[in-house]
Design a protein around this motif. Structure first.
Motif, short mmCIF file in Angstrom:
data_model
loop_
_atom_site.label_atom_id
_atom_site.label_comp_id
_atom_site.label_asym_id
_atom_site.label_seq_id
_atom_site.Cartn_x
_atom_site.Cartn_y
_atom_site.Cartn_z
N SER A 100 0.90 -1.11 0.04
CA SER A 100 0.14 -0.12 -0.22
C SER A 100 0.64 1.42 -0.08
O SER A 100 0.49 2.42 -0.61
N VAL A 101 1.88 1.35 0.48
CA VAL A 101 2.71 2.19 0.96
C VAL A 101 3.77 2.26 -0.64
O VAL A 101 3.79 3.68 -1.02
N ASN A 108 -2.95 -5.39 -9.56
CA ASN A 108 -3.78 -5.04 -8.44
C ASN A 108 -3.82 -5.46 -7.10
O ASN A 108 -3.13 -6.71 -7.24
N PHE A 109 -3.93 -5.09 -5.87
CA PHE A 109 -3.72 -4.46 -5.00
C PHE A 109 -4.36 -5.62 -4.42
O PHE A 109 -3.80 -7.30 -3.86
N VAL A 110 -5.32 -5.86 -4.79
CA VAL A 110 -6.43 -7.39 -4.25
C VAL A 110 -5.74 -9.09 -5.31
O VAL A 110 -5.58 -9.26 -4.37
N ARG A 111 -5.48 -8.55 -6.34
CA ARG A 111 -4.72 -9.95 -7.14
C ARG A 111 -3.37 -10.58 -6.13
O ARG A 111 -3.25 -11.42 -5.52
N VAL A 204 -8.51 -3.66 0.90
CA VAL A 204 -7.95 -2.37 0.10
C VAL A 204 -8.42 -1.34 1.39
O VAL A 204 -7.03 -0.16 1.34
N TYR A 205 -8.84 -0.26 1.58
CA TYR A 205 -9.21 0.70 2.36
C TYR A 205 -8.57 0.78 3.74
O TYR A 205 -7.79 1.86 3.79
N THR A 245 -6.71 -0.49 -7.69
CA THR A 245 -7.40 -1.57 -7.32
C THR A 245 -8.91 -2.42 -8.40
O THR A 245 -9.77 -3.00 -9.21
N PHE A 246 -9.61 -0.68 -8.10
CA PHE A 246 -11.04 -0.45 -8.59
C PHE A 246 -11.07 0.13 -10.87
O PHE A 246 -12.35 0.05 -10.64
N TRP A 247 -10.19 0.90 -11.05
CA TRP A 247 -11.13 0.60 -12.69
C TRP A 247 -10.47 -0.23 -13.16
O TRP A 247 -11.76 0.01 -13.75
#
Length: 306
Positions: A100-101, A108-111, A204-205, A245-247
Motif C-alpha cells: 500500500s505504501v 492490482n492490490f487485491v490480486r 483495500v481501504y 484496484t477499482f478501475w
C-alpha cells in the motif's frame, strides 16, 4: 481372437506401405489423445486477455478465493467464523502494508496481496493507530504553535479521539459498503463488471490508510506549505492503490459511469485527508483579553481586540 490378430497385421501392413510411399509422413493412433502444443494454445487466446486476468484476478486467483471461501464454512454466529478474518501472520500484514505504501504500477492490490486471504486484522489496527496518531498529533501541534504565549493555557482535548475514531471508522466501513453495493448493482446490468467481496474492499481501504500514520506525525510541523505537500504526497500514494484496484473492475462499464465512480472514490479520499488536516491541525484563534485603559475622568475604557 484370431480375427483381431489378423486385423492388427493388416493395419500394420497398410501403415508400412504408406511409409514406404512417403517416408516423411507421420502416423498417429486413434487410441492416443491428440495434444495441442502450449504455444499453439496460447495463440488461440484473445489478445490482452492475460493482462485482463492479471488485473482483475479472474484466473488462478478465483481458485484460491474459492478455497478461501471453503475455509470459512463455519456458521456466522460462531467465534470460529470471525476468527478466520484475523488469520494472518506478521509477514503477510507487513507485505500488504508495503504494497500500500509502494504501489506497483499496473498491478492490482487485491490480486497481488489479499485475494487468497483477506483479513480484518490489518485494517482494524491501522485505523486504531491512525485515530490516536491524529488525535495526539493534533494536540501537540496546537501546543507547539501557541508555546510561549503568556495567555495560552494548554488543555488536552480528549474529544478529538472520539471525533477521529468516528470519522476514520465510518470512512473505512461505510464507503466500502456503498462501493460494494454499487458494484453488485452494476454487475447485474453489465456482465463484465467484477464485483469484489465486501471483505476485500474493506481490506483495500484499510491498508490504503496506513500512509496517513507517518503523515499525521509530520503534520506537527507548523508550516502550512509542508503540511499541504504531505497531503498531496499521501493522497497520490493511497489514491493510486484505490485507482489501480477499482478501475480495472469498472472500465468495461459505461465510460461516464466508470470515470465518475473513480472520481468519487478519489474525492472522498481527498475529503478525508483535507478534513483531518483542517479540523485537527489548524490552530484555533486565542481569546486574548483586551487591555484596560484608564480614562481622565476616573472611568475605565475597555477596548475589545481579537
Amino acid at each position: 481372437h484370431r480375427l483381431s490378430v489378423m486385423y492388427l497385421f493388416a493395419e500394420f501392413d497398410d501403415a508400412a506401405n504408406l511409409l514406404a510411399a512417403n517416408p516423411d509422413a507421420t502416423t498417429i493412433s486413434i487410441d492416443e489423445p491428440v495434444e495441442i502444443p502450449e504455444n499453439q494454445h496460447s495463440r488461440l487466446q484473445e489478445p490482452g486477455r492475460e493482462e485482463d486476468d492479471e488485473l482483475l484476478g479472474t484466473d488462478d486467483s478465483d481458485k484460491t478465493e474459492l478455497l478461501a471461501g471453503q475455509k470459512k464454512s463455519a456458521p456466522f454466529w460462531t467465534f470460529e467464523y470471525y476468527q478466520t478474518f484475523f488469520d494472518v501472520d506478521t509477514y503477510q500484514v507487513l507485505d500488504r502494508i508495503k504494497g500500500s505504501v509502494f504501489p506497483v504500477p499496473g498491478k492490482n492490490f487485491v490480486r497481488l496481496y489479499i485475494r487468497s486471504n483477506p483479513d480484518l486484522y490489518g485494517p482494524f489496527w491501522i485505523c486504531a493507530t491512525l485515530v490516536f496518531t491524529i488525535a495526539v498529533s493534533g494536540n501537540l501541534s496546537n501546543f507547539f504553535i501557541h508555546l510561549g504565549k503568556p495567555t495560552y493555557h494548554y488543555v488536552p482535548e480528549f474529544r478529538k479521539v472520539s471525533i477521529a475514531a468516528t470519522t476514520i471508522y465510518a470512512y473505512a466501513w461505510l464507503v466500502p459498503l456503498a462501493l460494494w453495493g454499487f458494484l453488485m448493482w452494476r454487475n447485474s446490468k453489465v456482465m463484465n463488471i467484477v464485483s469484489y467481496s465486501f471483505l476485500e474492499i474493506v481490506c483495500v481501504y484499510g491498508y490504503s490508510l496506513f500512509i496517513y500514520i507517518p503523515t499525521a506525525i509530520l503534520w506537527i510541523i507548523p508550516q502550512k506549505v509542508v503540511r499541504w505537500v504531505l497531503v498531496v504526497f499521501s493522497l497520490c500514494l493511497s489514491g493510486s492503490v484505490l485507482v489501480m484496484t477499482f478501475w480495472p473492475a469498472v472500465r468495461d462499464d459505461n465510460r461516464r459511469i466508470a470515470v465518475a465512480t473513480v472520481a468519487t472514490i478519489l474525492l472522498l479520499h481527498a475529503l478525508l485527508s483535507v478534513g483531518c488536516l483542517a479540523y485537527f491541525f489548524d490552530a484555533p484563534e486565542l481569546d486574548i483579553p483586551a487591555p484596560i485603559i484608564p480614562a481622565h475622568n476616573g472611568t475605565t475604557v475597555v477596548t475589545k481586540s481579537h
